[in-house]
Design an enzyme around this catalytic site. Structure first.
Site, PDB file in Angstrom:
ATOM      1  N   TYR A 152     -12.028 -15.095   2.637  1.00 37.93           N
ATOM      2  CA  TYR A 152     -11.059 -14.028   2.904  1.00 37.93           C
ATOM      3  C   TYR A 152     -10.643 -14.036   4.371  1.00 37.93           C
ATOM      4  CZ  TYR A 152      -9.106  -9.411   3.710  1.00 37.93           C
ATOM      5  OH  TYR A 152      -8.271  -8.389   4.087  1.00 37.93           O
ATOM      6  N   TYR A 202      -2.716 -12.736   2.901  1.00 38.37           N
ATOM      7  CA  TYR A 202      -2.387 -12.493   1.488  1.00 38.37           C
ATOM      8  C   TYR A 202      -1.198 -13.328   1.011  1.00 38.37           C
ATOM      9  CZ  TYR A 202      -5.312  -8.358   2.239  1.00 38.37           C
ATOM     10  OH  TYR A 202      -6.344  -7.526   2.548  1.00 38.37           O
ATOM     11  N   LYS A 260       0.820  -1.214   0.000  1.00 33.82           N
ATOM     12  CA  LYS A 260       0.000   0.000   0.000  1.00 33.82           C
ATOM     13  C   LYS A 260       0.856   1.267   0.000  1.00 33.82           C
ATOM     14  CE  LYS A 260      -3.440  -2.808   0.019  1.00 33.82           C
ATOM     15  NZ  LYS A 260      -2.861  -4.075   0.476  1.00 33.82           N
TER      16      LYS A 260
HETATM   17  C1  LIG Z   1      -3.620  -5.362   0.317  1.00 34.40           C
HETATM   18  C2  LIG Z   1      -2.619  -6.439   0.305  1.00 34.40           C
HETATM   19  C3  LIG Z   1      -2.469  -7.272  -0.818  1.00 34.40           C
HETATM   20  C4  LIG Z   1      -3.384  -7.215  -2.005  1.00 34.40           C
HETATM   21  O1  LIG Z   1      -3.112  -6.137  -2.853  1.00 34.40           O
HETATM   22  P1  LIG Z   1      -4.296  -5.522  -3.714  1.00 34.40           P
HETATM   23  O2  LIG Z   1      -3.673  -4.394  -4.406  1.00 34.40           O
HETATM   24  O3  LIG Z   1      -5.368  -5.135  -2.737  1.00 34.40           O
HETATM   25  O4  LIG Z   1      -4.795  -6.575  -4.623  1.00 34.40           O
HETATM   26  C5  LIG Z   1      -1.471  -8.231  -0.803  1.00 34.40           C
HETATM   27  N1  LIG Z   1      -0.668  -8.382   0.258  1.00 34.40           N
HETATM   28  C6  LIG Z   1      -0.786  -7.607   1.355  1.00 34.40           C
HETATM   29  C7  LIG Z   1       0.118  -7.865   2.500  1.00 34.40           C
HETATM   30  C8  LIG Z   1      -1.775  -6.624   1.419  1.00 34.40           C
HETATM   31  O5  LIG Z   1      -1.883  -5.874   2.521  1.00 34.40           O
END
Ligand SMILES: *Cc1c(COP(=O)(O)O)cnc(C)c1O
Length: 331
Positions: free
Chosen positions: A263, A289, A49
């Protein structure tokens, strides 16, 4: 692509390393696996992010905002990093958290939750799973405007065309870096969530004419709706950039076999992937993730999906603070 025409703040000194995962590659017995360490990006505890926020915060500042509003799940890395960027820019920050798993929000929880308190979000509002998050943020923005404030809404995951520029920029960085290292990568594997990362990479690689396929591992949706989500954002981002040849739907590859029960819900594959990376490479993945994405990468290696490939690159998008909220799944 001329990224310089978009305002940008800088939150990371230099570029993130690409490392060879020697012991993991040996263990898997497939192509050599490299890792792009976006878990080492700037702002509190890093993660993908940060790249999106460089463009989003610049846009907020250009528009004279004094307060940032964003949303996410209860253990949201995106909320943590948006709050961190707001702190750095001396802006107030309001978080709207969606309790996707009923009863999962605990004000005193560890992980990202603790960091919301530590970095002092001005306000945390918790709403039920399935709420209209944009609707919630818009009404919060209206309340703040009525008090004379200037709110700026960042969508979930920072995934609009402005945020996706962060991963267009990453694609540029990557191509320069691979050239510098003399490393020819056959595939890139990344997480596909709110889609800004996946769409930004696909669009940026298209703009660079790189010819490297991106494999997106879904962590929530079925493959078809996820492909649509990613593709729509590819189009918006290509338009913003004025790309002559935008990506096509065939450039958007998604696997949905590694989501498990849903999720943020743990899977066995996630737990073993997180453990394997910790014990062979001392790399900390996350439960929501990158753990599931690495599970996917390992499974695809086992299934010989990368048969002809010599080198594949895993994009580590961060998230390790969430590990501390999932310790019970690792006993
Ligand atoms: C938000 C996030 C993702 C996913 O990325 P997107 O751009 O939302 O698809 C992957 N890994 C981590 C650790 C995240 O915080």
């Amino acid at each position: 692509m001329n990224l310089s025409k978009f305002p940008r703040r800088r939150y990371t000194a230099g570029i993130t390393p690409i490392e060879k995962l020697e012991r993991l590659s040996e263990t898997l017995g497939g192509p050599d696996v490299y890792i792009k360490r976006d878990d080492l990006l700037g702002l509190a505890a890093g993660g993908n992010k940060t790249r999106k926020l460089e463009f989003l915060m610049a846009d907020a500042l250009a528009k004279g905002a004094d307060t940032i509003i964003t949303c996410g799940a209860v253990q949201s890395n995106h909320c943590r990093l948006t709050l961190a960027a707001s702190v750095k820019e001396n802006l107030k920050c309001h978080l709207v958290l969606e309790q996707r798993v009923p009863g999962s929000y605990d004000r005193r929880a560890s992980g990202n939750n603790f960091l919301y308190n530590l970095m002092d979000a001005e306000n945390v509002r918790v709403v039920d799973g399935g709420s209209n998050m944009m609707g919630e943020m818009t009404s919060l923005a209206d309340e703040l405007k009525a008090q004379g404030r200037k709110p700026y809404i960042i969508p979930g995951g920072g995934s609009n065309e402005i945020g996706a520029l962060g991963y267009v920029s990453c694609a540029k960085e990557l191509m320069w870096q691979l050239h510098d290292m003399g490393l020819d990568i056959d595939y890139i594997v990344c997480t596909s969530g709110s889609a800004g990362t996946h769409a930004g990479l696909v669009t940026g690689l298209m703009g660079e004419n790189a010819g490297i396929p991106v494999i997106g591992i879904s962590i929530s949706r079925k493959a078809e709706p996820q492909r649509e989500l990613v593709y729509n954002l590819c189009r918006k981002t290509s338009d913003l950039l004025g790309l002559k040849i935008p990506p096509s739907i065939d450039d958007v590859i998604v696997f949905d076999e590694y989501v498990g029960p849903g999720y943020s819900r743990p899977t066995e594959g996630m737990v073993s992937a997180v453990r394997l990376l910790a014990t062979t490479e001392a790399v900390l993945l996350d439960p929501v993730y990158t753990g599931k994405t690495m599970d996917g990468l390992m499974d695809l290696v086992r299934k010989n999906y990368f048969a002809e490939a010599r080198n594949i690159l895993f994009l580590h998008t961060g998230g390790s603070p969430a590990l501390y909220a999932y310790m019970n799944d690792f006993v």
